[in-house]
Design a protein around this motif. Structure first.
Motif, short mmCIF file in Angstrom:
data_model
loop_
_atom_site.label_atom_id
_atom_site.label_comp_id
_atom_site.label_asym_id
_atom_site.label_seq_id
_atom_site.Cartn_x
_atom_site.Cartn_y
_atom_site.Cartn_z
N HIS A 113 0.82 -1.22 0.00
CA HIS A 113 0.00 0.00 0.00
C HIS A 113 0.86 1.29 0.00
O HIS A 113 0.56 2.24 -0.73
CB HIS A 113 -0.92 -0.04 1.22
CG HIS A 113 -1.88 1.10 1.31
ND1 HIS A 113 -3.05 1.15 0.58
CD2 HIS A 113 -1.83 2.25 2.03
CE1 HIS A 113 -3.68 2.28 0.86
NE2 HIS A 113 -2.96 2.96 1.73
N HIS A 117 1.13 4.63 -2.52
CA HIS A 117 1.10 6.07 -2.22
C HIS A 117 2.30 6.78 -2.86
O HIS A 117 2.18 7.87 -3.42
CB HIS A 117 1.10 6.31 -0.71
CG HIS A 117 -0.26 6.23 -0.07
ND1 HIS A 117 -1.31 7.05 -0.46
CD2 HIS A 117 -0.76 5.44 0.91
CE1 HIS A 117 -2.38 6.77 0.27
NE2 HIS A 117 -2.09 5.79 1.10
N SER A 180 -0.37 9.21 6.34
CA SER A 180 -1.76 8.80 6.14
C SER A 180 -2.36 8.36 7.46
O SER A 180 -1.80 8.62 8.53
CB SER A 180 -1.81 7.70 5.08
OG SER A 180 -1.26 6.52 5.62
N HIS A 183 -0.21 4.92 8.21
CA HIS A 183 1.23 4.83 8.03
C HIS A 183 1.86 6.22 8.09
O HIS A 183 1.23 7.21 7.76
CB HIS A 183 1.60 4.24 6.66
CG HIS A 183 0.55 3.35 6.12
ND1 HIS A 183 0.53 2.01 6.33
CD2 HIS A 183 -0.56 3.64 5.39
CE1 HIS A 183 -0.54 1.50 5.76
NE2 HIS A 183 -1.21 2.46 5.18
N ASP A 348 -6.86 7.17 -0.19
CA ASP A 348 -6.72 5.85 -0.81
C ASP A 348 -7.47 5.74 -2.13
O ASP A 348 -8.63 6.16 -2.25
CB ASP A 348 -7.21 4.77 0.18
CG ASP A 348 -6.20 4.58 1.30
OD1 ASP A 348 -5.07 5.08 1.19
OD2 ASP A 348 -6.56 3.91 2.29
#
Ligand code: KG4
Ligand code: ZN
Length: 385
Positions: A113, A117, A180, A183, A348
């Motif tokens: 993920h 990003h 985010s 994270h 996202d």
């Protein structure tokens, strides 16, 4: 090479079609923010159930918008987020991607993920190519995916990555500041699939801190956009909140102590209700909290840029939508090549997953059947450094 990306790591069901120049042919996102708002945070089981209901309609929307048939003939490969994230959410996207890869006879690419990003900085999202659906809470209507109404998302002038006018196209190597809800890390990105992690959060991610402070203030979920809005009208120096591990722990971050300090200050004023009753207190708490977050993020980014002798900085992830962070970064880094993706690519989405996949090894559909979801997948285990 055209990739259909699928993302379901948290509370957004997303699908997108991206070609190998970074051109986003379509990006569809069904957001569950309103479903979880009543609980002021993501409820994992509800998230999984919503993903199941909206996964196929989201994929169909992305294929339709890209002008590709629903039989998969117009795509060359699929990409899916394998982790990290909520395992029940990840499994819906992963199993769907495996089934489609098998049925269509197409390769499948597993993507981290955070790698997604970071790849969002190379996506070009033309106006009118996004569809957004706000899934309403169960109680509000007997809503099913069949009756869902998509709306055009028109990101207007922000549809391209927001770098300084006239600057050359963004390139490698660059420093990535990933901020985010789940994270937070500083990484050096040397090539599309060569990323070295320099530091990460030791506790809460910045978006998590925003959401928790907002929850304590009685603000709606997700709290980031709301605090951002209120902070713009407040005094960032009204409260002297701590800047945790600003001068220690290398490039790691910590936001839990800051969150606790803000909650203590709210208690001392008399609680959330007293703050809402005062004319300026709410805005000042938000502005001072935001100033502390931004200060720590950008001070560490500055040190990493200097230490690694990098001239480019990309800020990615949901918190990169923050207007205070964008303005302060532009002020502090006038000579760096600074890039913030448009908001539709910060939160996202699946375009970033498809974009990251272009640099990764595809699995044939048979091999892909063995892929498992990795809730705690580390970036270093997914991408070479
Ligand atoms: O990247 P993202 O969509 O999901 C994760 O991978 O976690 O980020 C979501 C986070 C949420 O915590 C949300 O509150 C935060 O991004 N966020 C913001 C803003 N817009 C979204 N935080 C601060 N300011 C904003 N404008
Ligand atoms: Zn994310």
């Amino acid at each position: 090479m055209r990739i259909l990306g699928i993302e379901t790591s948290c509370d957004e069901t997303a699908a997108a079609v991206v070609d190998d120049t970074g051109h986003v042919a379509s990006s569809a996102v069904a957001s569950q923010a309103r479903v979880h708002a009543a609980y002021r945070g993501v409820v994992p089981e509800l998230a999984s159930r919503c993903h199941i209901e909206y996964m196929l309609p989201t994929i169909h929307t992305a294929l339709d918008l890209a002008g590709i048939g629903r039989d998969g003939a117009g795509i060359d490969a699929l990409a899916v987020t394998r982790g990290p994230g909520l395992v029940g959410s990840l499994l819906v996207g992963l199993e769907t991607a495996k089934a489609l890869a098998w049925a269509w006879g197409k390769p499948l690419i597993a993507v981290h993920h955070t790698h997604g990003h970071l790849a969002s900085v190379f996506c070009h999202l033309p106006e009118g190519q996004t569809r957004v659906l706000d899934i309403p809470p169960e109680a509000e209507t007997q809503h099913t995916a069949r009756h869902a109404r998509w709306r055009d998302e028109n990101p207007s002038a922000t549809c391209r990555p927001a770098h300084i006018e006239g600057a050359p196209a963004f390139d490698y190597p660059y420093l990535g500041l990933v901020v985010s809800g789940g994270h937070s890390s500083l990484v050096e990105v040397r090539a599309p699939a060569s990323i070295e992690s320099l530091g990460e959060t030791l506790d809460d991610a910045p978006g998590e801190a925003y959401d928790k402070v907002a929850r304590f203030l009685g603000l709606p979920y997700p709290g980031g956009p709301e605090i951002d809005r209120l902070a713009a009208e407040g005094d960032p120096e009204a409260f002297d909140f701590p800047r945790p591990i600003l001068h220690s722990h290398g490039f790691d971050f910590s936001f839990s102590g800051l969150k606790t300090a803000v909650i203590q200050a709210i208690d001392e004023i008399g609680g959330a209700q007293a703050i809402h009753d005062s004319e300026n207190a709410l805005r000042d708490v938000c502005a001072s909290f935001q100033a502390a977050v931004v200060d720590v993020l950008l001070a560490k980014a500055r040190r990493a840029l200097d230490k690694r002798d990098l001239g480019r900085l990309a800020v990615v992830g949901g918190v990169a939508c923050n207007r205070g962070l964008r303005a302060e970064a532009a002020r502090r880094f006038p000579h760096a090549h600074l890039l913030f993706p448009p908001s539709a690519l910060c939160t996202d989405n699946a375009a970033m997953i498809a974009q990251a996949a272009h640099a990764l090894e595809p699995l044939d559909p048979g091999q892909a059947l063995a892929l498992d979801a990795r809730a705690g997948w580390r970036l270093g285990d997914a991408v070479a450094s």
